[in-house]
Design an enzyme around this catalytic site. Sequence first.
Site, short mmCIF file in Angstrom:
data_model
loop_
_atom_site.label_atom_id
_atom_site.label_comp_id
_atom_site.label_asym_id
_atom_site.label_seq_id
_atom_site.Cartn_x
_atom_site.Cartn_y
_atom_site.Cartn_z
N ILE A 125 0.85 -1.19 0.00
CA ILE A 125 0.00 0.00 0.00
C ILE A 125 0.89 1.24 0.00
O ILE A 125 2.06 1.18 0.38
CB ILE A 125 -0.97 0.02 1.21
CG1 ILE A 125 -0.19 -0.04 2.53
CG2 ILE A 125 -1.97 -1.11 1.12
CD1 ILE A 125 -1.05 0.17 3.76
N CYS A 126 0.34 2.35 -0.46
CA CYS A 126 1.09 3.61 -0.49
C CYS A 126 1.42 4.01 0.94
O CYS A 126 0.61 3.80 1.83
CB CYS A 126 0.27 4.70 -1.16
SG CYS A 126 0.18 4.48 -2.94
N PRO A 127 2.59 4.55 1.18
CA PRO A 127 3.59 5.00 0.22
C PRO A 127 4.64 3.93 -0.11
O PRO A 127 5.58 4.22 -0.84
CB PRO A 127 4.24 6.17 0.93
CG PRO A 127 4.24 5.76 2.38
CD PRO A 127 2.93 5.01 2.55
N ASN A 183 0.05 7.71 -7.76
CA ASN A 183 1.28 8.04 -7.02
C ASN A 183 2.53 7.50 -7.69
O ASN A 183 3.55 8.20 -7.76
CB ASN A 183 1.19 7.52 -5.59
CG ASN A 183 0.14 8.25 -4.77
OD1 ASN A 183 -0.33 9.31 -5.14
ND2 ASN A 183 -0.22 7.66 -3.66
N THR A 215 4.55 1.47 -2.09
CA THR A 215 4.64 1.19 -3.52
C THR A 215 5.68 2.10 -4.17
O THR A 215 6.55 1.62 -4.90
CB THR A 215 3.28 1.39 -4.22
OG1 THR A 215 2.77 2.68 -3.89
CG2 THR A 215 2.29 0.32 -3.81
#
Length: 80
Positions: free
Chosen positions: A15-17, A48, A19
């Site tokens: 999951i971001c961040p 993103n 990635t």
Amino acid sequence: MTKNDINVLDVRHLICPMTTVHVRLRLDNMTSGEVINILVKGEEPRRNVASSIRSLGHEILETSGTSEAAEDYCFRVVKA
């Protein structure tokens, strides 16, 4: 690995961040002109990761969905 070989980085499980962190680490360890396919899952990581790739000066050659799931995307990127 030759210039014509294509790497694959699958960050669909992250999951971001995280990635963007993994994408940057991989791109930093590549040589100029190398191509990589980056697999992401979901709209937020898609936005993103694409933004991060461009801000680092790399070129997105192609963006496409994958056949595995509607929310999966693949970026084909060439390192600057």
